[in-house]
Design an enzyme around this catalytic site. Structure first.
Site, PDB file in Angstrom:
ATOM      1  N   THR A 352       0.802  -1.311  -0.655  1.00 36.39           N
ATOM      2  CA  THR A 352      -0.286   0.014  -0.027  1.00 36.39           C
ATOM      3  C   THR A 352       0.835   1.684  -0.165  1.00 36.39           C
ATOM      4  OG1 THR A 352       0.221   0.017   2.246  1.00 36.39           O
ATOM      5  CG2 THR A 352      -1.770  -0.974   1.393  1.00 36.39           C
ATOM      6  N   ASP A 353       0.206   2.482  -0.483  1.00 33.72           N
ATOM      7  CA  ASP A 353       0.992   3.546  -0.086  1.00 33.72           C
ATOM      8  C   ASP A 353       0.976   4.534   0.619  1.00 33.72           C
ATOM      9  OD1 ASP A 353       1.541   3.762  -3.086  1.00 33.72           O
ATOM     10  OD2 ASP A 353      -0.877   3.710  -3.457  1.00 33.72           O
ATOM     11  N   SER A 378       1.298   8.855   4.961  1.00 35.72           N
ATOM     12  CA  SER A 378       0.786   8.478   3.424  1.00 35.72           C
ATOM     13  C   SER A 378       1.710   9.014   2.766  1.00 35.72           C
ATOM     14  CB  SER A 378      -0.397   9.522   2.966  1.00 35.72           C
ATOM     15  OG  SER A 378      -0.611   9.861   1.841  1.00 35.72           O
ATOM     16  N   ARG A 379       2.038   8.244   1.091  1.00 33.96           N
ATOM     17  CA  ARG A 379       3.305   8.365   0.790  1.00 33.96           C
ATOM     18  C   ARG A 379       2.672   9.009  -0.196  1.00 33.96           C
ATOM     19  NH1 ARG A 379       3.649   2.486   1.909  1.00 33.96           N
ATOM     20  NH2 ARG A 379       5.045   2.224   3.738  1.00 33.96           N
ATOM     21  N   VAL A 380       1.687   9.252  -0.805  1.00 36.44           N
ATOM     22  CA  VAL A 380       1.373  10.994  -1.797  1.00 36.44           C
ATOM     23  C   VAL A 380       1.593  11.862  -0.424  1.00 36.44           C
ATOM     24  CG1 VAL A 380      -0.746  11.472  -3.131  1.00 36.44           C
ATOM     25  CG2 VAL A 380      -0.146   9.196  -2.532  1.00 36.44           C
TER      26      VAL A 380
END
Length: 516
Positions: A352-353, A378-380
């Site tokens: 997951t991101d 959150s990698r966004v």
């Protein structure tokens, strides 16, 4: 009497010309062993992996799917009418892969993983079918995730923002509010329904109690969210094969709406909640052991990582050439005693991101939602936030992390200097501000106003017990006397140029506000 060769040829030709029946060729086998939703079939020498099989029983037919291709037999799982299958029953290969019904008729319905209604409603008139298990879109068919998916939860939208097309894991022990966070997110999408930004929501329940799923459906209905939601239920009483395919079925139903963007239709944005993938992995382990596949770590088969990766890779933000649709995945994983380093949690974390980690200690202390901002990520990141949120919440995560450290230090009983005490006071108020009632999502502009008041120090001298009352009254004030200023922020989506106006408005409100 002697018959010449040319006469024999003529007779054969006439017979062939007169024959009008169509020859049907089908591969037929026999069940040699059956039990626990698994059947071994002999005689299907040309069967494909994943091919659908039709079992002819005394009481009609049953459907199954090829899972194992062995030397003499085929291992199959049974999806419907499994108890009717007996040894010696005839089995036919269908030559097709498993598919599910898709379309707008599924909205507002509760269905099983094969698309059969479970809510007592009329049969579903589907727009078509989609393959259950497909290869995810490639890199060229995608674009970066940069469009926010508003959760409606202040702690998530400010510090762990999720974008449309992202895969964000929701992880924690049982009874820490994992499902509640995802249901809040579904309810929050009501603001977009009927607009080009509409989000179709799919809630997949795997291995849950019937009463729990009924409670979720009732909550969604009460909040007007069932209009745009499909509930796919494979409850704990459902056979393991159905629990195994449920998330793929929900994903396939969602992909139908995602690809509508390519045809210029709406909706084209989808949110899939998989509740939860731990139970799907357990169901898959059961199938694998019954099919005599070799067990690995924690008795899971070696391909259990592939089980989840091929599901979650289907979450994407499509390129503009493909319509710009998106499918956002919120997989839920249940941990045992907070052990995030177990096999299945580490697998899904790596796919997951980012993850939203819900901590039992925070839940018990009354911090709801019980999100641990230290482990959650959150990698966004800021790509999935509006400008106004980035401006007010930029340092919020760091401030809260420092507050937690300072709080632990202060508990020792050491005297604090004035600056540390101010930091402690503000941190306590920010924690209070980020608390939120269940099923009460906030609009993103309201969140920005609340966090603006907190991070700019307007709450520092408000009594801790009155913080939430202050926030509620401030938001009412911004919708009432200061509605024009709020509308300006809603239009600009940024505090640039109007920050002083907002500060003056909050000061004016605070001067006249008295705690109840």
């Amino acid at each position: 009497m002697k018959i010449r060769t040319d006469e024999i040829t003529t007779i054969i030709k006439q017979e062939i010309e007169q024959f009008s029946g169509e020859l049907e060729i089908s591969q037929v086998g026999r069940v040699v062993e059956v039990g626990d939703g698994i059947a071994r079939v002999y005689g299907l020498g040309s069967a494909m992996a994943g091919e659908m099989l039709e079992f002819k029983t005394e009481h009609g037919s049953a459907m199954g799917q090829v899972m194992n291709l062995e030397t003499d037999t085929v291992g199959a799982v049974l999806y419907s009418n499994a108890n009717a299958v007996r040894e010696g029953d005839e089995v036919r290969a269908t030559g097709r892969l498993l598919d599910v019904p898709v379309g707008s008729a599924l909205l507002g319905r509760v269905v099983d993983p094969l698309g059969n209604p479970l809510d007592g409603g009329p049969p579903i008139a589907a727009d078509g079918t989609r393959k259950l298990d497909i290869v995810a879109p490639g890199i060229a068919a995608r674009q970066p995730v940069k469009e926010p998916l508003q959760f409606g939860i202040k702690a998530v939208d400010s510090m762990i923002p999720v974008g449309r097309g992202q895969r964000e894991l929701v992880i924690g022990d049982r009874k820490t509010g994992k499902t509640a966070v995802c249901i809040d997110c579904i309810i929050s999408q009501k603001q977009y329904w009927g607009t080009p930004e509409a989000v179709v929501c799919i809630y997949v329940a795997v291995g849950q109690k019937d009463s729990t799923v009924a409670g979720v459906v009732e909550t969604l209905r009460k909040n007007g969210a069932m209009d745009y939601t499909i509930v796919v239920a494979a409850n704990s009483s459902t056979p393991a094969p159905m629990q195994y395919i449920a998330p793929y079925a929900g994903c396939a139903m969602g992909e139908y709406f995602m690809w509508q963007g390519k045809e210029g239709k709406t909706p084209k944005h989808v949110l899939c909640v998989y509740d939860d993938l731990s139970k799907q992995a357990v169901a898959y382990r059961q199938l694998s052991l019954l099919l005599r596949r070799p067990p690995g770590r924690e008795a899971y088969p070696g391909d259990v990582f592939y089980l989840h990766s091929r599901l979650l890779e289907r979450a994407t933000k499509l390129s503009n050439e493909n319509g710009g649709g998106s499918l956002t995945a919120l997989p839920i994983i249940e941990t045992q005693e907070g052990d995030v380093s177990a096999y299945i949690p580490t697998n899904v974390i790596s796919i997951t991101d980012g993850q939203i980690y819900l901590q039992p200690e925070l839940f018990s202390a009354g911090v709801r939602p019980a999100i641990n901002v230290g482990i959650s990520v959150s990698r966004v990141g800021g790509n999935a936030q509006i400008k106004a949120m980035k401006e007010v919440a930029g340092s919020l995560r760091l401030d809260l992390a420092q507050y937690r450290e300072l709080e632990a230090f202060a508990q020792v009983g050491t005297e604090l200097d004035a600056a540390s005490q101010r930091q402690l006071d503000r941190g306590a108020r920010m924690v209070e501000l980020l608390k939120q009632g269940q099923y009460t999502p906030f609009e993103v502009i309201d969140q920005c106003i609340s966090i603006f008041a907190g991070t700019r120090g307007f709450l520092d001298d408000v009594p801790l017990a009155s913080v939430r009352a202050f926030e509620s009254d401030l938001l009412d004030y911004m919708r009432g006397p200061k509605a024009a200023l709020r509308a300006k922020l809603d239009e600009k989506r940024s505090f640039k140029g109007i920050e002083e106006e907002f500060a003056a408005a909050v000061r004016e409100f605070k001067a006249n506000w008295r705690p109840a």
